[in-house]
Design an enzyme around this catalytic site. Structure first.
Site, PDB file in Angstrom:
ATOM      1  N   CYS A  49       9.443   1.856   3.363  1.00 12.56           N
ATOM      2  CA  CYS A  49      10.349   0.749   3.706  1.00 12.56           C
ATOM      3  C   CYS A  49      11.765   1.262   3.875  1.00 12.56           C
ATOM      4  O   CYS A  49      12.619   0.572   4.421  1.00 12.56           O
ATOM      5  CB  CYS A  49      10.316  -0.308   2.630  1.00 12.56           C
ATOM      6  SG  CYS A  49      11.004   0.266   1.093  1.00 12.56           S
ATOM      7  N   SER A  54       5.388  -6.903   3.300  1.00 13.95           N
ATOM      8  CA  SER A  54       5.949  -7.181   4.621  1.00 13.95           C
ATOM      9  C   SER A  54       6.752  -8.486   4.607  1.00 13.95           C
ATOM     10  O   SER A  54       6.535  -9.352   3.742  1.00 13.95           O
ATOM     11  CB  SER A  54       4.820  -7.269   5.640  1.00 13.95           C
ATOM     12  OG  SER A  54       3.918  -8.287   5.249  1.00 13.95           O
ATOM     13  N   PHE A 101       0.814  -1.220   0.000  1.00 12.84           N
ATOM     14  CA  PHE A 101       0.000   0.000   0.000  1.00 12.84           C
ATOM     15  C   PHE A 101       0.843   1.263   0.000  1.00 12.84           C
ATOM     16  O   PHE A 101       0.379   2.330  -0.384  1.00 12.84           O
ATOM     17  CB  PHE A 101      -0.936   0.011   1.229  1.00 12.84           C
ATOM     18  CG  PHE A 101      -0.265   0.439   2.512  1.00 12.84           C
ATOM     19  CD1 PHE A 101      -0.073   1.789   2.810  1.00 12.84           C
ATOM     20  CD2 PHE A 101       0.204  -0.496   3.430  1.00 12.84           C
ATOM     21  CE1 PHE A 101       0.574   2.191   3.979  1.00 12.84           C
ATOM     22  CE2 PHE A 101       0.844  -0.097   4.598  1.00 12.84           C
ATOM     23  CZ  PHE A 101       1.025   1.246   4.864  1.00 12.84           C
ATOM     24  N   GLU A 104       9.158  -3.964  13.094  1.00 10.77           N
ATOM     25  CA  GLU A 104       8.964  -2.887  12.114  1.00 10.77           C
ATOM     26  C   GLU A 104       7.644  -2.215  12.467  1.00 10.77           C
ATOM     27  O   GLU A 104       6.576  -2.811  12.287  1.00 10.77           O
ATOM     28  CB  GLU A 104       8.904  -3.443  10.683  1.00 10.77           C
ATOM     29  CG  GLU A 104       8.751  -2.327   9.667  1.00 10.77           C
ATOM     30  CD  GLU A 104       8.492  -2.814   8.241  1.00 10.77           C
ATOM     31  OE1 GLU A 104       7.765  -3.801   8.054  1.00 10.77           O
ATOM     32  OE2 GLU A 104       9.003  -2.161   7.313  1.00 10.77           O
TER      33      GLU A 104
HETATM   34  P1  NAD Z   1       1.583  -6.610   2.992  1.00  7.17           P
HETATM   35  O1  NAD Z   1       2.620  -7.652   3.053  1.00  7.17           O
HETATM   36  O2  NAD Z   1       0.466  -6.660   3.977  1.00  7.17           O
HETATM   37  O3  NAD Z   1       0.865  -6.624   1.542  1.00  7.17           O
HETATM   38  C1  NAD Z   1       1.607  -6.614   0.358  1.00  7.17           C
HETATM   39  C2  NAD Z   1       0.815  -7.330  -0.724  1.00  7.17           C
HETATM   40  O4  NAD Z   1       0.599  -8.680  -0.334  1.00  7.17           O
HETATM   41  C3  NAD Z   1      -0.556  -6.721  -0.972  1.00  7.17           C
HETATM   42  O5  NAD Z   1      -0.799  -6.700  -2.368  1.00  7.17           O
HETATM   43  C4  NAD Z   1      -1.511  -7.663  -0.253  1.00  7.17           C
HETATM   44  O6  NAD Z   1      -2.779  -7.751  -0.880  1.00  7.17           O
HETATM   45  C5  NAD Z   1      -0.786  -8.990  -0.330  1.00  7.17           C
HETATM   46  N1  NAD Z   1      -1.066  -9.848   0.836  1.00  7.17           N
HETATM   47  C6  NAD Z   1      -1.318  -9.435   2.103  1.00  7.17           C
HETATM   48  N2  NAD Z   1      -1.506 -10.497   2.901  1.00  7.17           N
HETATM   49  C7  NAD Z   1      -1.354 -11.606   2.137  1.00  7.17           C
HETATM   50  C8  NAD Z   1      -1.428 -13.009   2.396  1.00  7.17           C
HETATM   51  N3  NAD Z   1      -1.691 -13.475   3.618  1.00  7.17           N
HETATM   52  N4  NAD Z   1      -1.215 -13.857   1.386  1.00  7.17           N
HETATM   53  C9  NAD Z   1      -0.950 -13.400   0.146  1.00  7.17           C
HETATM   54  N5  NAD Z   1      -0.882 -12.067  -0.170  1.00  7.17           N
HETATM   55  C10 NAD Z   1      -1.071 -11.184   0.823  1.00  7.17           C
HETATM   56  O7  NAD Z   1       2.334  -5.198   3.035  1.00  7.17           O
HETATM   57  P2  NAD Z   1       1.700  -3.743   3.130  1.00  7.17           P
HETATM   58  O8  NAD Z   1       1.156  -3.564   4.507  1.00  7.17           O
HETATM   59  O9  NAD Z   1       0.812  -3.479   1.974  1.00  7.17           O
HETATM   60  O10 NAD Z   1       3.013  -2.849   2.927  1.00  7.17           O
HETATM   61  C11 NAD Z   1       3.870  -2.498   3.973  1.00  7.17           C
HETATM   62  C12 NAD Z   1       5.050  -3.430   4.058  1.00  7.17           C
HETATM   63  O11 NAD Z   1       5.748  -3.463   2.811  1.00  7.17           O
HETATM   64  C13 NAD Z   1       6.086  -2.984   5.073  1.00  7.17           C
HETATM   65  O12 NAD Z   1       6.556  -4.113   5.771  1.00  7.17           O
HETATM   66  C14 NAD Z   1       7.192  -2.373   4.219  1.00  7.17           C
HETATM   67  O13 NAD Z   1       8.472  -2.385   4.794  1.00  7.17           O
HETATM   68  C15 NAD Z   1       7.142  -3.253   3.032  1.00  7.17           C
HETATM   69  N6  NAD Z   1       7.751  -2.622   1.878  1.00  7.17           N
HETATM   70  C16 NAD Z   1       8.966  -3.066   1.484  1.00  7.17           C
HETATM   71  C17 NAD Z   1       9.593  -2.460   0.417  1.00  7.17           C
HETATM   72  C18 NAD Z   1      10.943  -2.921  -0.038  1.00  7.17           C
HETATM   73  O14 NAD Z   1      11.356  -2.487  -1.082  1.00  7.17           O
HETATM   74  N7  NAD Z   1      11.637  -3.786   0.677  1.00  7.17           N
HETATM   75  C19 NAD Z   1       8.970  -1.398  -0.257  1.00  7.17           C
HETATM   76  C20 NAD Z   1       7.724  -0.981   0.163  1.00  7.17           C
HETATM   77  C21 NAD Z   1       7.115  -1.607   1.232  1.00  7.17           C
END
Ligand code: NAD
Length: 512
Positions: free
Chosen positions: A295, A240, A163, A397
């Site tokens: 992130c 995440s 997101f 985090e």
């Molecule tokens: P998230 O892991 O909850 O969701 C990411 C994606 O995975 C979304 O499209 C979501 O629909 C999907 N998803 C969620 N739960 C799932 C499940 N149980 N099974 C399969 N798919 C699932 O992450 P978020 O809350 O949207 O974003 C924030 C996180 O992303 C933070 O931890 C941040 O550090 C990380 N992030 C990392 C980077 C990087 O480059 N390393 C960049 C941006 C964000």
């Protein structure tokens, strides 16, 4: 500011449903499942997003597969002509895309514009794809034998995005993938899906053939189907750490190439010789920008030697002066958090840290909600000093506007602390000492390092990626790694024989 059980969303049902973009046109969902899309500044959910069924994902994959047959053989000139048009269209729509981001993510407009600009960098990289796909040729490796190494597309590839950068992170992926000749399925975050949908519409407007870029809205059901689908060759994921780990394992189980970028806890080391005013400015920008939902946010400052008190005082003064309000108000420097639940979870770390021995220097949970936005997901910024490394606020985090300060006696102690973190996304050192900075670059265990740069997100022609639990897989995103990820190598050995070479020889071919 908390404690309100009433939400505007309860009283105003969504008026608009966001659907998919498949085969060059909008596709209404048939799953019957939806999720609310909130405006975090008001707390209202006046939109809802479709959550795809496995069958809808199959439809998108089928469209992408059909389009791949012709797209993979399209000329580089044809592909780049579309990408240049796309770049111009995105440039013309910067403001509109940024407004969509602000309305669903909450970040302030200037920050959203910055996100679009960083995404555009990757479209520019994709415009230069003929240079990146040039390959290698060795002539006369043996008599009348030449060897060429080329890279070819994988087929249908998928991207699953978080997101916090609803436009930029999708743009880290699909421009490079399609420039390399793949077709793409994007599954954006269900929390703020409009910006990605607009990116897909504009790609069609730029002349991208139908089916080359498809977008499926959804949640775990869509993700799981993409991970299992036999026609999806590779998956890029950003989100995440627990989900990144899951995505990698499941993708590998189904025989796919995968890069899964996870969470982070980025440390900023401040040496005693640093310019403390500059370091405090940068710490505040990097910790509280985008409400800490980056992130690459700095979430820990490691103050070395006797810098701690003076640095904390400077950070606190700046933190208290920040203007928090709706992202579409030009006076706001920081907007709300993404959801009410996330806001409350972030707030709970402040009380938790106090109970676990930290000193709460600035308590963001006491910040009053902006007038007229009492139902928004606002939280003030927090500064925690002397945070024990055993405290949850240090270990987890938090992904919100909470900055931890820990103290270290020496440079060595500080680097050891950073290197013992389970994450290794970004890190930074603030110093005037070139020797110390050089040593830090060599010794620190993180994928992206800044020297007097707090958020060292690489430019588009380098690659982005962390170490340890910040990345599962091998290749980073965009830059040369991105091109390598979305292509596979082929080596062609060619001989145009001279009639004099004729004859039978059953020996193993050797070079002469
Ligand atoms: P998230 O892991 O909850 O969701 C990411 C994606 O995975 C979304 O499209 C979501 O629909 C999907 N998803 C969620 N739960 C799932 C499940 N149980 N099974 C399969 N798919 C699932 O992450 P978020 O809350 O949207 O974003 C924030 C996180 O992303 C933070 O931890 C941040 O550090 C990380 N992030 C990392 C980077 C990087 O480059 N390393 C960049 C941006 C964000």
């Amino acid at each position: 500011m908390r404690g309100s059980t009433h939400t505007t969303a309860d009283t105003h049902p969504p008026t608009r449903t966001l659907g998919h973009w498949i085969d060059g046109k909008p596709a209404e969902s048939t799953s019957g499942r939806h999720a609310p899309v909130y405006n975090p500044a008001t707390g209202a959910a006046d939109k809802r997003v479709a959550l795809a069924s496995a069958e809808e994902v199959d439809g998108a994959v089928a469209a992408a597969k059909a389009a791949h047959a012709t797209w993979r053989t399209s000329s580089l000139a044809a592909r780049t002509a579309i990408l240049f048009r796309y770049r111009a269209l995105l440039d013309a729509h910067r403001d509109e895309i940024a407004a969509l981001i602000t309305a669903e993510h909450g970040k302030v407009h200037s920050d959203a514009l910055g996100e679009v600009a960083r995404g555009l960098e990757i479209v520019e990289l994709a415009c230069a794809i003929p240079e990146k796909l040039k390959g290698e040729l060795s002539t006369q490796v043996s008599t009348r034998v030449d060897v060429a190494s080329v890279r070819q597309p994988l087929g249908v590839v998928a991207g699953i995005t978080p997101f916090n950068f609803p436009a930029m992170v999708p743009m880290w992926m699909f421009p490079v993938a399609i420039a390399c000749g793949n077709t793409f399925i994007l599954k954006p975050s269900e929390k703020d899906p409009s910006a990605a949908l607009r990116l897909a519409e504009l790609a069609s407007e730029a002349g991208l053939p139908d089916g080359v870029l498809n977008l499926v809205q959804g949640d775990k059901v869509a993700v799981d189907r993409l991970l299992e689908h036999p026609d999806v060759a590779a998956v890029s994921f950003v989100g995440s750490t627990p989900i990144a780990r899951y995505v990698q394992l499941k993708a590998v189980e189904h025989g796919k190439r995968v890069q899964a970028l996870g969470g982070a806890k980025n440390h900023m080391l401040v040496l005693p010789d640093a310019d403390l005013d500059f370091a405090a400015d940068q710490a505040v920008n990097a910790a509280y920008g985008s409400a800490g939902e980056r992130c690459m946010a700095v979430s820990v400052v490691v103050a070395v030697g006797d810098t701690g008190d003076a640095l904390v005082r400077r950070i606190a003064d700046r933190a208290r002066a920040l203007r928090i309000g709706p992202g579409d108000d030009p006076a706001s420097e920081m907007g709300p958090l993404i959801t009410r639940e996330h806001r409350d979870k972030v707030a709970s770390y402040v009380a938790g840290a106090r109970a676990q021995g930290a000193e709460v220097v600035v308590d963001g949970t006491e910040y009053p909600a902006p007038a007229g936005h009492e139902d928004g997901f606002f939280l003030g910024v927090s500064l925690l000093d002397h945070v024990p490394v055993t405290a949850d606020a240090y270990q987890d985090e938090i992904f919100g506007p909470v900055l931890c300060v820990v103290r270290a006696e020496t440079y060595e102690e500080a680097v050891e602390l950073i290197n013992s973190s389970r994450w290794g996304n970004g890190t930074a050192i603030f110093t005037r000492d070139g020797g110390a900075a050089r040593r830090f670059q060599l010794e620190v265990e993180a994928g992206m390092v800044g020297v007097n740069v707090p958020i060292p997100v690489p430019v588009g022609h380098h690659s982005f990626g962390g170490w340890k639990e910040s990345l599962f897989g091998d290749l980073h995103v965009y830059g040369n790694d991105g091109v390598a990820f979305y292509t596979r190598g082929k080596v062609i050995t060619t001989r145009w024989p001279d009639p004099a070479d004729a004859g039978i020889n059953l020996g193993f071919p050797s070079n002469s």
